[in-house]
Design a protein around this motif. Structure first.
Motif, PDB file in Angstrom:
ATOM      1  N   GLN A   1     -11.299   6.148  -6.401  1.00  0.00           N
ATOM      2  CA  GLN A   1     -11.963   7.306  -5.818  1.00  0.00           C
ATOM      3  C   GLN A   1     -11.174   8.575  -6.088  1.00  0.00           C
ATOM      4  OE1 GLN A   1     -15.036   7.112  -4.238  1.00  0.00           O
ATOM      5  NE2 GLN A   1     -14.937   9.356  -4.470  1.00  0.00           N
ATOM      6  N   PHE A   2      -9.849   8.465  -6.031  1.00  0.00           N
ATOM      7  CA  PHE A   2      -9.006   9.624  -6.318  1.00  0.00           C
ATOM      8  C   PHE A   2      -9.231  10.119  -7.750  1.00  0.00           C
ATOM      9  CE2 PHE A   2      -5.086  10.916  -8.488  1.00  0.00           C
ATOM     10  CZ  PHE A   2      -4.836  12.112  -7.840  1.00  0.00           C
TER      11      PHE A   2
ATOM     12  N   THR B   1      -1.640   9.955  -4.847  1.00  0.00           N
ATOM     13  CA  THR B   1      -2.833   9.294  -4.333  1.00  0.00           C
ATOM     14  C   THR B   1      -2.445   8.058  -3.546  1.00  0.00           C
ATOM     15  OG1 THR B   1      -4.927   8.251  -4.954  1.00  0.00           O
ATOM     16  CG2 THR B   1      -3.068   7.925  -6.445  1.00  0.00           C
ATOM     17  N   GLU B   2      -3.397   7.574  -2.797  1.00  0.00           N
ATOM     18  CA  GLU B   2      -3.205   6.325  -2.062  1.00  0.00           C
ATOM     19  C   GLU B   2      -3.668   5.167  -2.924  1.00  0.00           C
ATOM     20  OE1 GLU B   2      -4.731   4.292   2.152  1.00  0.00           O
ATOM     21  OE2 GLU B   2      -5.404   6.279   1.525  1.00  0.00           O
ATOM     22  N   GLY B   3      -2.937   4.071  -2.887  1.00  0.00           N
ATOM     23  CA  GLY B   3      -3.352   2.922  -3.672  1.00  0.00           C
ATOM     24  C   GLY B   3      -2.429   1.748  -3.495  1.00  0.00           C
ATOM     25  N   THR B   4      -2.880   0.637  -4.017  1.00  0.00           N
ATOM     26  CA  THR B   4      -2.091  -0.590  -3.964  1.00  0.00           C
ATOM     27  C   THR B   4      -1.169  -0.644  -5.170  1.00  0.00           C
ATOM     28  OG1 THR B   4      -3.886  -1.755  -2.852  1.00  0.00           O
ATOM     29  CG2 THR B   4      -2.201  -3.098  -3.909  1.00  0.00           C
TER      30      THR B   4
ATOM     31  N   GLU C   1      -9.152   3.034  -3.366  1.00  0.00           N
ATOM     32  CA  GLU C   1      -8.661   4.370  -3.064  1.00  0.00           C
ATOM     33  C   GLU C   1      -8.243   5.108  -4.338  1.00  0.00           C
ATOM     34  OE1 GLU C   1      -7.548   1.585  -1.835  1.00  0.00           O
ATOM     35  OE2 GLU C   1      -7.973   1.576   0.322  1.00  0.00           O
ATOM     36  N   THR C   2      -7.589   4.394  -5.233  1.00  0.00           N
ATOM     37  CA  THR C   2      -7.142   5.013  -6.478  1.00  0.00           C
ATOM     38  C   THR C   2      -8.322   5.395  -7.358  1.00  0.00           C
ATOM     39  OG1 THR C   2      -5.123   3.704  -6.383  1.00  0.00           O
ATOM     40  CG2 THR C   2      -5.692   4.706  -8.491  1.00  0.00           C
TER      41      THR C   2
ATOM     42  N   MET D   1       0.844  -1.185   0.000  1.00  0.00           N
ATOM     43  CA  MET D   1       0.000   0.000   0.000  1.00  0.00           C
ATOM     44  C   MET D   1       0.880   1.237   0.000  1.00  0.00           C
ATOM     45  SD  MET D   1      -2.989   1.412  -0.040  1.00  0.00           S
ATOM     46  CE  MET D   1      -4.084   0.029   0.340  1.00  0.00           C
TER      47      MET D   1
ATOM     48  N   GLN E   1       1.049   5.218   0.293  1.00  0.00           N
ATOM     49  CA  GLN E   1       0.266   6.323   0.805  1.00  0.00           C
ATOM     50  C   GLN E   1       0.380   7.541  -0.108  1.00  0.00           C
ATOM     51  OE1 GLN E   1      -1.730   5.992   3.475  1.00  0.00           O
ATOM     52  NE2 GLN E   1      -1.037   3.842   3.562  1.00  0.00           N
ATOM     53  N   SER E   2      -0.625   8.385  -0.046  1.00  0.00           N
ATOM     54  CA  SER E   2      -0.575   9.643  -0.798  1.00  0.00           C
ATOM     55  C   SER E   2       0.582  10.482  -0.268  1.00  0.00           C
ATOM     56  CB  SER E   2      -1.894  10.409  -0.632  1.00  0.00           C
ATOM     57  OG  SER E   2      -1.828  11.664  -1.270  1.00  0.00           O
TER      58      SER E   2
END
Length: 569
Positions: free
Chosen positions: A319-320, A288-291, A316-317, A176, A178-179
Motif C-alpha cells: 500500500q505504501f 514505511t511499515e512492513g514485515t 502495508e508495504t 514488524m 514500523q514506519s
C-alpha cells in the motif's frame, strides 16, 4: 406608349427548352425612343417619305452569339474566420509586438506576460516532485526514472544512503518494522575529522590545503593530515583568542572519536587536538511499515552506497508503494498543468491573418480572458446577398459568381455560392431570400466593403439574339416586329434565356433580319398594351389590357443599314 417587355434573367421563355433555371417572364415597360441627337439618331431611326407625317422606327439586326445569364445582387464583405487574441492566464503585459494591419502566422509570438507568483508555484512543485521521486527511488533501491515501474508486490528494499561500516543493525527477520523505525547506523570511518585550536601567532604560519603531521596519544607512528578549513576570525577562549582549524586524515583503523592527538606544523609548532568524528555517518530509518523479509548484511560489515540493508513486504508495504507512486503521478500531472499555464504567458496568434485591431497596450495587469487584439483571415471572405422570389429559384449552391467593389474598379474576384435560404423574409412588402457566397483570392479588398455580385446561372452558346426592347406580348404569345421591305410584320417567336440586354430566340426569325426596337408612335395598330408587370402568358388574375391609342401608320421606306450589335458574352 408601346408595350416593350423582357423576361426574368436566366428563365426559359417559350418553346421546348425547359430549364430548371427558368420559372417566369415579367413584362417591363421600356421607353421606345431614346433622346438621340445628330447623325446617330438618323442612323437608328427610319422615317417615311414625308417626315413628320409617318412613324419613325428604331431597328436592330438579329445576330448569333453566346449568351451569359446572371443574377445580380449586392452585400457587405465579412471575414469567414476571425479570432481574438486573449490571455489564457493572468499577468503583467510586458510587451506586445503587433500593430493594426500587421500580417501574422498561426503560433507566432506576439507578446509576453509576467507572473512571478505562477513562476514560484512551478518551482515549488518541481522541488516537491523531486523530493518525492528521490525518496521513493532510495527506498526502492531503483533509479529515479524507474520508480513508477516498480511492482508494489515486490516489496521495499531499505538501502544504505552512504558507503561505510554498519555499526548498528536493528531489524530481525519476520518482525514488524514500523514506519520511522531505526534500521541501521552506518559510519564512513575511512577518514577522521580533527578539530584544533591555534593562537594568532601560530595561525599566521598555516593555510588551507597545508599538510600537517598527526601523532596520536600512546602511538609511535606519525600520520598525515590536511588542513581543510582555517577560520580567520578569532574567537575568545579563556583569557585569549584562538582560531578554529579543521583537519582531515586517513584512518588506518586505529583512530576513534574523542581520541587525543598532537598536530605538528612545520616550524616546530605543535598543538593538542581531539578527533571530533568520522568523515561521514548517518542513521537509516524505515520510511514505511512492513514485515522484515530478509536482512542481507551483518553488524560491522562494510557496505556500499545503495546496498540493501533489509527488505520489507506485506500488505502495508504494498500500500505504501502504491500510495507513493500515485502521489508522484499526481504531482507530475499538476506540474504539467502549471507548466502549460506558464507557457501561456507567451502570447501567440491563434490563426494566420491580419491584425484588425489592438485593444491593449503593454504595461498593464491583465486577468485571464482579457482581449488583447483581433485577427481576421482575409484570404477568404463571406458575402450575403438578398434575391427576390423570381431570381432565387435560379440559384443553387456550387454556382460560380463574380464580385466587384467600387474601391477597385475593373477588378473582379471569383466567388462560389455556399447556400441558399429555404425560408424567405419580408422586406418592405417584398419577399427576399438570403444567398451566402464565399469570395476567394480577395487581394486588397477589405471586410465591410460593399460588393456587387453576379451569379452565373446559365450559358447559351451560339444562339440567335435579339434586343430585349424588341419583345412584346400579343395575347398569349411573345412577338417581335420584323422590318422588311418597308413593312413592319408582327412575328411570333419562341424565346429562351434572357440577359440584361439580349433575349435568346429559338424559332420565328432568322439571323440577319431586322427587328423594331422603338417607334415614334405610341403603339402600332396590331399591338396591345399591358400593365407594366403583367406576365407574357396571361392568367385569370391578369389585369385588363390597356387599349392602344389610335394611330394612322404610314408606309415606311427601306431601312438604312445599321451596325451589327455585339452580343453580351
Amino acid at each position: 406608349m408601346r408595350a416593350w417587355c423582357r423576361g426574368a434573367f436566366g428563365a426559359p421563355q417559350f418553346g421546348e427548352r425547359d430549364s430548371m433555371l427558368g420559372r417566369a417572364i415579367a413584362v417591363v415597360a421600356i421607353v421606345a425612343i431614346l433622346a438621340l441627337g445628330g447623325g446617330y439618331a438618323y442612323d437608328l431611326l427610319i422615317s417615311g417619305p414625308d417626315e413628320g407625317n409617318g412613324p419613325v422606327y428604331a431597328t436592330e439586326e438579329v445576330v448569333r452569339g453566346d449568351l451569359t445569364v446572371s443574377v445580380e445582387g449586392f452585400g457587405n464583405l465579412e471575414p469567414i474566420w476571425s479570432e481574438n487574441i486573449q490571455t489564457d492566464t493572468g499577468g503583467f503585459l510586458e510587451d506586445l509586438t503587433i500593430e493594426q494591419g500587421d500580417e501574422v502566422n498561426e503560433g507566432e509570438v506576439v507578446g509576453h506576460l509576467r507572473n512571478e507568483e505562477l513562476a514560484m508555484e512551478v518551482r515549488q512543485m518541481e522541488m516537491e516532485l523531486e523530493r518525492a521521486t528521490s525518496s521513493l527511488a532510495m527506498t526502492l533501491g531503483v533509479p529515479e526514472e524507474g520508480v513508477l515501474d516498480v511492482d508494489p508486490d515486490a516489496g521495499v528494499g531499505i538501502v544504505a544512503p552512504i558507503s561505510g561500516r554498519v555499526t548498528e543493525l536493528r531489524p530481525e527477520p519476520e518482525e514488524m518494522l514500523q514506519s520511522g523505525g531505526m534500521v541501521a547506523r552506518i559510519v564512513d570511518d575511512s577518514r577522521v575529522i580533527i578539530d584544533a585550536e591555534f593562537n594568532s601567532a601560530e595561525f599566521d604560519r598555516i593555510q588551507e590545503g597545508q599538510e600537517v603531521d598527526l601523532r596520536p596519544a600512546d602511538f609511535s607512528d606519525i600520520l598525515a593530515g590536511v588542513i581543510v578549513d582555517a577560520n580567520p576570525i578569532p574567537v575568545p577562549r579563556d583569557d585569549h583568542y584562538i582560531h578554529e582549524v579543521t583537519i582531515e586524515a586517513e584512518n588506518p583503523g586505529l583512530l576513534r572519536p574523542d581520541q587525543e592527538l598532537q598536530v605538528l606544523v612545520e616550524g616546530g609548532i605543535g598543538v593538542d587536538a581531539t578527533i571530533d568524528g568520522y568523515y561521514d555517518e548517518t542513521s537509516v530509518w524505515s520510511s514505511t511499515e512492513g514485515t522484515v523479509l530478509e536482512v542481507p548484511v551483518d553488524p560491522w560489515e562494510y557496505v556500499e552506497e545503495g546496498e540493501v540493508l533489509c527488505r520489507l513486504g506485506g500488505v502495508e508495504t504494498e500500500q505504501f508503494i502504491f500510495d507513493e507512486q500515485m502521489r508522484i503521478r499526481e504531482l507530475r500531472e499538476a506540474l504539467e498543468d502549471k507548466r502549460l499555464e506558464e507557457e501561456r504567458l507567451t502570447i501567440r496568434s491563434p490563426i494566420d491573418g491580419t491584425v484588425a485591431s489592438v485593444m491593449m497596450g503593454y504595461g498593464g495587469e491583465l486577468s485571464p480572458g482579457t482581449h488583447i487584439a483581433a485577427i481576421i483571415d482575409n484570404t477568404k471572405m463571406s458575402l450575403r446577398i438578398e434575391l427576390d422570389e423570381i431570381d432565387v429559384i435560379q440559384v443553387e449552391p456550387g454556382m460560380e459568381a463574380s464580385v466587384t467593389v467600387d474601391a477597385f474598379p475593373g477588378e473582379a474576384y471569383p466567388a462560389t455560392v455556399q447556400n441558399v435560404d429555404m425560408m424567405g423574409s419580408d422586406e418592405e412588402g417584398v419577399t427576399v431570400y438570403g444567398v451566402q457566397l464565399e469570395v476567394e483570392d480577395t487581394g486588397n479588398i477589405r471586410p465591410g466593403m460593399t460588393a456587387n455580385v453576379s451569379v452565373f446561372v446559365a450559358e447559351a452558346p451560339d444562339v440567335l439574339l435579339v434586343p430585349m426592347e424588341a419583345i412584346y406580348q400579343e395575347e398569349d404569345r411573345a412577338m417581335v416586329d420584323v422590318y422588311r421591305d418597308g413593312e413592319v410584320e408582327p412575328t411570333p417567336v419562341e424565346l429562351g434565356y434572357v440577359s440584361s440586354r439580349y433575349v435568346e430566340v429559338h424559332d420565328g426569325i432568322e439571323e440577319g433580319m431586322r427587328v423594331v426596337t422603338g417607334t415614334s408612335e405610341d403603339v402600332l395598330d396590331h399591338e396591345e398594351v399591358d400593365a407594366p408587370d403583367a406576365p407574357i402568358i396571361p392568367t385569370p388574375e391578369e389585369p385588363d389590357e390597356i387599349e392602344p391609342e389610335p394611330s394612322e401608320p404610314e408606309p415606311a421606306p427601306e431601312p438604312i443599314p445599321e451596325p451589327r450589335p455585339e452580343p453580351e458574352g
